[in-house]
Design an enzyme around this catalytic site. Structure first.
Site, PDB file in Angstrom:
ATOM      1  N   LYS A   1      15.040   3.801 -10.470  1.00 44.83           N
ATOM      2  CA  LYS A   1      13.868   4.052  -9.618  1.00 44.83           C
ATOM      3  C   LYS A   1      13.810   3.011  -8.499  1.00 44.83           C
ATOM      4  O   LYS A   1      13.606   3.352  -7.343  1.00 44.83           O
ATOM      5  CB  LYS A   1      12.559   4.036 -10.434  1.00 44.83           C
ATOM      6  CG  LYS A   1      11.354   4.236  -9.516  1.00 44.83           C
ATOM      7  CD  LYS A   1       9.986   4.238 -10.161  1.00 44.83           C
ATOM      8  CE  LYS A   1       8.921   4.334  -9.046  1.00 44.83           C
ATOM      9  NZ  LYS A   1       7.543   4.169  -9.485  1.00 44.83           N
TER      10      LYS A   1
ATOM     11  N   ASP B   1       0.881  -1.166   0.000  1.00 45.75           N
ATOM     12  CA  ASP B   1       0.000   0.000   0.000  1.00 45.75           C
ATOM     13  C   ASP B   1       0.913   1.208   0.000  1.00 45.75           C
ATOM     14  O   ASP B   1       1.862   1.287   0.777  1.00 45.75           O
ATOM     15  CB  ASP B   1      -0.935   0.027   1.209  1.00 45.75           C
ATOM     16  CG  ASP B   1      -2.078   0.999   0.971  1.00 45.75           C
ATOM     17  OD1 ASP B   1      -2.895   0.747   0.077  1.00 45.75           O
ATOM     18  OD2 ASP B   1      -2.136   2.036   1.658  1.00 45.75           O
TER      19      ASP B   1
ATOM     20  N   ARG C   1       9.148   1.892  -2.674  1.00 44.23           N
ATOM     21  CA  ARG C   1       8.793   0.475  -2.861  1.00 44.23           C
ATOM     22  C   ARG C   1      10.047  -0.411  -2.758  1.00 44.23           C
ATOM     23  O   ARG C   1      10.013  -1.453  -2.103  1.00 44.23           O
ATOM     24  CB  ARG C   1       8.108   0.302  -4.228  1.00 44.23           C
ATOM     25  CG  ARG C   1       7.600  -1.088  -4.519  1.00 44.23           C
ATOM     26  CD  ARG C   1       6.588  -1.080  -5.655  1.00 44.23           C
ATOM     27  NE  ARG C   1       5.421  -0.286  -5.283  1.00 44.23           N
ATOM     28  CZ  ARG C   1       5.160   0.943  -5.738  1.00 44.23           C
ATOM     29  NH1 ARG C   1       5.947   1.511  -6.660  1.00 44.23           N
ATOM     30  NH2 ARG C   1       4.119   1.613  -5.299  1.00 44.23           N
TER      31      ARG C   1
ATOM     32  N   PHE D   1       4.777   5.033 -13.224  1.00 42.76           N
ATOM     33  CA  PHE D   1       3.311   5.101 -13.316  1.00 42.76           C
ATOM     34  C   PHE D   1       2.848   6.167 -12.333  1.00 42.76           C
ATOM     35  O   PHE D   1       3.661   6.816 -11.659  1.00 42.76           O
ATOM     36  CB  PHE D   1       2.687   3.726 -13.015  1.00 42.76           C
ATOM     37  CG  PHE D   1       2.860   3.248 -11.594  1.00 42.76           C
ATOM     38  CD1 PHE D   1       1.854   3.424 -10.653  1.00 42.76           C
ATOM     39  CD2 PHE D   1       4.037   2.633 -11.184  1.00 42.76           C
ATOM     40  CE1 PHE D   1       2.015   2.992  -9.339  1.00 42.76           C
ATOM     41  CE2 PHE D   1       4.207   2.197  -9.862  1.00 42.76           C
ATOM     42  CZ  PHE D   1       3.188   2.381  -8.948  1.00 42.76           C
TER      43      PHE D   1
ATOM     44  N   ASP E   1       4.581   9.643 -11.041  1.00 43.11           N
ATOM     45  CA  ASP E   1       6.022   9.664 -11.332  1.00 43.11           C
ATOM     46  C   ASP E   1       6.499  10.808 -12.230  1.00 43.11           C
ATOM     47  O   ASP E   1       7.566  11.365 -11.973  1.00 43.11           O
ATOM     48  CB  ASP E   1       6.474   8.321 -11.916  1.00 43.11           C
ATOM     49  CG  ASP E   1       6.623   7.260 -10.835  1.00 43.11           C
ATOM     50  OD1 ASP E   1       6.600   7.621  -9.648  1.00 43.11           O
ATOM     51  OD2 ASP E   1       6.766   6.079 -11.188  1.00 43.11           O
TER      52      ASP E   1
HETATM   53  P1  IMP Z   1      -2.892   1.855  -3.541  1.00 40.83           P
HETATM   54  O1  IMP Z   1      -3.251   0.856  -4.566  1.00 40.83           O
HETATM   55  O2  IMP Z   1      -3.995   2.263  -2.640  1.00 40.83           O
HETATM   56  O3  IMP Z   1      -1.643   1.479  -2.761  1.00 40.83           O
HETATM   57  O4  IMP Z   1      -2.596   3.182  -4.360  1.00 40.83           O
HETATM   58  C1  IMP Z   1      -1.323   3.593  -4.656  1.00 40.83           C
HETATM   59  C2  IMP Z   1      -1.415   4.887  -5.463  1.00 40.83           C
HETATM   60  O5  IMP Z   1      -0.369   5.745  -5.013  1.00 40.83           O
HETATM   61  C3  IMP Z   1      -1.147   4.637  -6.942  1.00 40.83           C
HETATM   62  O6  IMP Z   1      -2.343   4.425  -7.644  1.00 40.83           O
HETATM   63  C4  IMP Z   1      -0.459   5.923  -7.348  1.00 40.83           C
HETATM   64  O7  IMP Z   1      -1.413   6.917  -7.578  1.00 40.83           O
HETATM   65  C5  IMP Z   1       0.333   6.283  -6.089  1.00 40.83           C
HETATM   66  N1  IMP Z   1       1.676   5.677  -6.102  1.00 40.83           N
HETATM   67  C6  IMP Z   1       2.169   4.758  -5.238  1.00 40.83           C
HETATM   68  N2  IMP Z   1       3.419   4.408  -5.567  1.00 40.83           N
HETATM   69  C7  IMP Z   1       3.704   5.099  -6.669  1.00 40.83           C
HETATM   70  C8  IMP Z   1       4.862   5.127  -7.504  1.00 40.83           C
HETATM   71  O8  IMP Z   1       5.873   4.431  -7.304  1.00 40.83           O
HETATM   72  N3  IMP Z   1       4.779   5.951  -8.545  1.00 40.83           N
HETATM   73  C9  IMP Z   1       3.693   6.733  -8.801  1.00 40.83           C
HETATM   74  N4  IMP Z   1       2.591   6.724  -8.093  1.00 40.83           N
HETATM   75  C10 IMP Z   1       2.600   5.909  -7.011  1.00 40.83           C
END
Ligand code: IMP
Length: 213
Positions: A186, A75, A192, A163, A166
């Site tokens: 990255k 998350d 992550r 994504f 970024d």
């Molecule tokens: P989750 O699925 O609730 O953990 O949502 C994570 C959200 O945070 C993603 O949909 C992105 O919008 C943002 N996010 C998390 N990690 C990244 C990353 O490494 N790059 C860009 N956006 C990220």
């Protein structure tokens, strides 16, 4: 080889977690698609908590039970200082319009972020990515570790890699956004990469605290 399921539907996360884990010996990494686990409406309710850690553990626990395998979930989100930590755990659904997942949703989120920060000066656009990586086993064992990465939110996107946010997330020491950096760079620096490596160190006992009981 010990088998591990990457418990996420986000293709960007699956790709990065696979790349990060490819450097850790002894693990066979499979995705939900490889196992043919169909998407269920239950999955939408898994991220209801206020912390990254709780959400990550909830997702790992759910998929460990559903697959009968060790599951690794993430998350994560973007915390912007000028927005008092928003979007944080709500990063995926930040933009007010409710669009489907994927690139269109990422673009709306980025536009919304730029709009909210339009009057914020350059020296107050600091932010950090946060990731909680959790492992859960079908017998109920669980572990979670967190990683962060500091950056600055630009005024327009740069680069097409990565994504989500970024292309707006600029790393001053690198002189580039996560959208511009090669994937392996990255993963070295990212929230992550740090969280998943710390989790795997804790599971294998390399962190000196002993392997998972
Ligand atoms: P989750 O699925 O609730 O953990 O949502 C994570 C959200 O945070 C993603 O949909 C992105 O919008 C943002 N996010 C998390 N990690 C990244 C990353 O490494 N790059 C860009 N956006 C990220």
């Amino acid at each position: 080889m010990t088998r591990l399921v990457v418990a996420t539907r986000n293709p960007g996360k699956v790709r990065e977690i696979r790349e990060i884990l490819s450097e850790v010996e002894g693990w066979e990494v499979v995705g939900l698609d490889d196992l043919g686990v169909p998407e269920s409406p239950d999955e939408d309710g898994l991220e209801e908590y206020q912390t990254f850690q709780e959400n990550a553990v909830a997702k790992a626990r759910y998929f460990a039970h559903r697959t009968g395998e060790m599951a690794l979930a993430d998350d994560s989100g973007l915390c912007v200082d000028a927005l008092e930590g928003a979007p944080g755990v709500r990063s995926r659904r930040f933009a007010p319009v409710d669009e489907a997942r994927g690139e269109r949703q990422d673009q709306s989120n980025n536009r919304h972020l730029l709009h909210l920060l339009r009057t914020v000066p350059d020296d107050r656009r600091t932010a950090r990515y946060v990731c909680a990586a959790a492992a859960a086993w079908p017998d109920g064992r669980e572990r979670v570790r967190t990683g962060t990465c500091e950056g600055v939110i630009l005024r327009e996107p740069r680069g097409t890699g990565g994504f989500g946010y970024d292309p707006l997330f600029y790393l001053p020491d690198e002189g580039r956004t996560f959208g511009e950096l090669p994937p392996e760079r990255k993963n070295q620096l990212s929230h992550r990469g740090r969280a998943v490596r710390a989790l795997m160190r804790s599971i294998t006992g390399v962190d000196g605290k002993g392997p998972i009981a």
